[in-house]
Design a protein around this motif. Structure first.
Motif, PDB file in Angstrom:
ATOM      1  N   CYS A 139       0.828  -1.196   0.000  1.00 36.83           N
ATOM      2  CA  CYS A 139       0.000   0.000   0.000  1.00 36.83           C
ATOM      3  C   CYS A 139       0.872   1.258   0.000  1.00 36.83           C
ATOM      4  O   CYS A 139       1.742   1.402   0.853  1.00 36.83           O
ATOM      5  N   ARG A 161       0.035   4.094   0.889  1.00 37.92           N
ATOM      6  CA  ARG A 161      -0.301   4.950   2.033  1.00 37.92           C
ATOM      7  C   ARG A 161       0.337   4.451   3.328  1.00 37.92           C
ATOM      8  O   ARG A 161       0.875   5.219   4.109  1.00 37.92           O
ATOM      9  N   ASP A 162       0.246   3.132   3.588  1.00 39.01           N
ATOM     10  CA  ASP A 162       0.674   2.639   4.898  1.00 39.01           C
ATOM     11  C   ASP A 162       1.575   1.409   4.830  1.00 39.01           C
ATOM     12  O   ASP A 162       1.966   0.871   5.864  1.00 39.01           O
ATOM     13  N   CYS A 202      -5.680  -2.740  -0.266  1.00 40.09           N
ATOM     14  CA  CYS A 202      -5.148  -2.721   1.090  1.00 40.09           C
ATOM     15  C   CYS A 202      -6.239  -3.113   2.092  1.00 40.09           C
ATOM     16  O   CYS A 202      -7.281  -2.445   2.155  1.00 40.09           O
ATOM     17  N   CYS A 230      -6.514   0.115   4.939  1.00 36.89           N
ATOM     18  CA  CYS A 230      -7.090   1.444   4.682  1.00 36.89           C
ATOM     19  C   CYS A 230      -8.058   1.463   3.515  1.00 36.89           C
ATOM     20  O   CYS A 230      -8.741   2.467   3.292  1.00 36.89           O
ATOM     21  N   PHE A 275      -7.230   1.273   0.280  1.00 36.29           N
ATOM     22  CA  PHE A 275      -6.632   1.675  -0.992  1.00 36.29           C
ATOM     23  C   PHE A 275      -6.798   0.564  -2.016  1.00 36.29           C
ATOM     24  O   PHE A 275      -6.626  -0.618  -1.689  1.00 36.29           O
TER      25      PHE A 275
HETATM   26 ZN   LIG Z   1      -3.381   1.014   3.126  1.00 33.89          ZN
END
Ligand SMILES: [Zn+2]
Length: 169
Positions: free
Chosen positions: A7, A9-10, A27, A30, A32
């Motif tokens: 991911c 983002r994270d 993901c 989150c 995504f």
């Molecule tokens: Zn994520």
């Protein structure tokens, strides 16, 4: 483009999930999901005395062709900020944006071009010597011919500019 494994983002490992009719790396933390990735180009239509500002590129495959001021959006700025920054870098003018004029995108060609109307606040015309050989204002009836324009989005932006009519009060 290779599918993402983690991911953006994270950093969680993505799992295949069916969304909108396609299996996509997704993901579980989150939410995504991988759709298409595009670069974003931010361009300005800077008008002065009825003419539009174009810069003549002096590098790369479009060397010698005319383009709208602009460039690609960086990770840490908005599209509007990129439009103003690139216009100043390429032309020497500080500009304020007057609104969205048009967007351009073509399937299979991962760039979204966003074109704003803008006007000059300050500065004098000064091209970046490593990007452009000259810059000039062109009236609507004396634009460079299509084959001298740098990109399809340049032609699209100029068409949108010619068709634009300000809202009535
Ligand atoms: Zn994520």
């Amino acid at each position: 483009m290779a599918a993402l494994a983690f991911c953006p983002r994270d950093g969680t490992r993505l799992v295949q999930t069916r969304i909108d009719g396609r299996d996509r790396p997704t993901c579980p933390v989150c939410g995504f999901a991988e759709f298409m990735f595009v670069q974003i180009g931010a361009n300005t239509i800077v008008e002065r005395d009825g003419g539009v500002l174009l810069v003549r590129l002096n590098y790369g495959p479009r060397d010698g062709h005319w383009a709208l001021p602009g460039g690609l959006v960086e990770n840490d700025e908005t599209i509007e900020e990129a439009a103003r920054r690139e216009t100043t870098e390429e032309t020497g003018f500080t500009v304020a944006l007057d609104g969205l004029l048009s967007t351009w995108m073509r399937p299979g060609f991962p760039i979204l071009v966003v074109i704003y109307r803008a006007h000059i606040i300050s500065g004098t015309l000064r091209v970046a010597p490593d990007e452009a050989s000259e810059a000039a204002f062109f009236p609507k009836e004396k634009l460079p011919p299509l084959e001298e324009l740098a990109w399809p989005s340049t032609a699209h932006g100029l068409d949108a500019w010619r068709a634009y009519e300000p809202p009535r009060p």
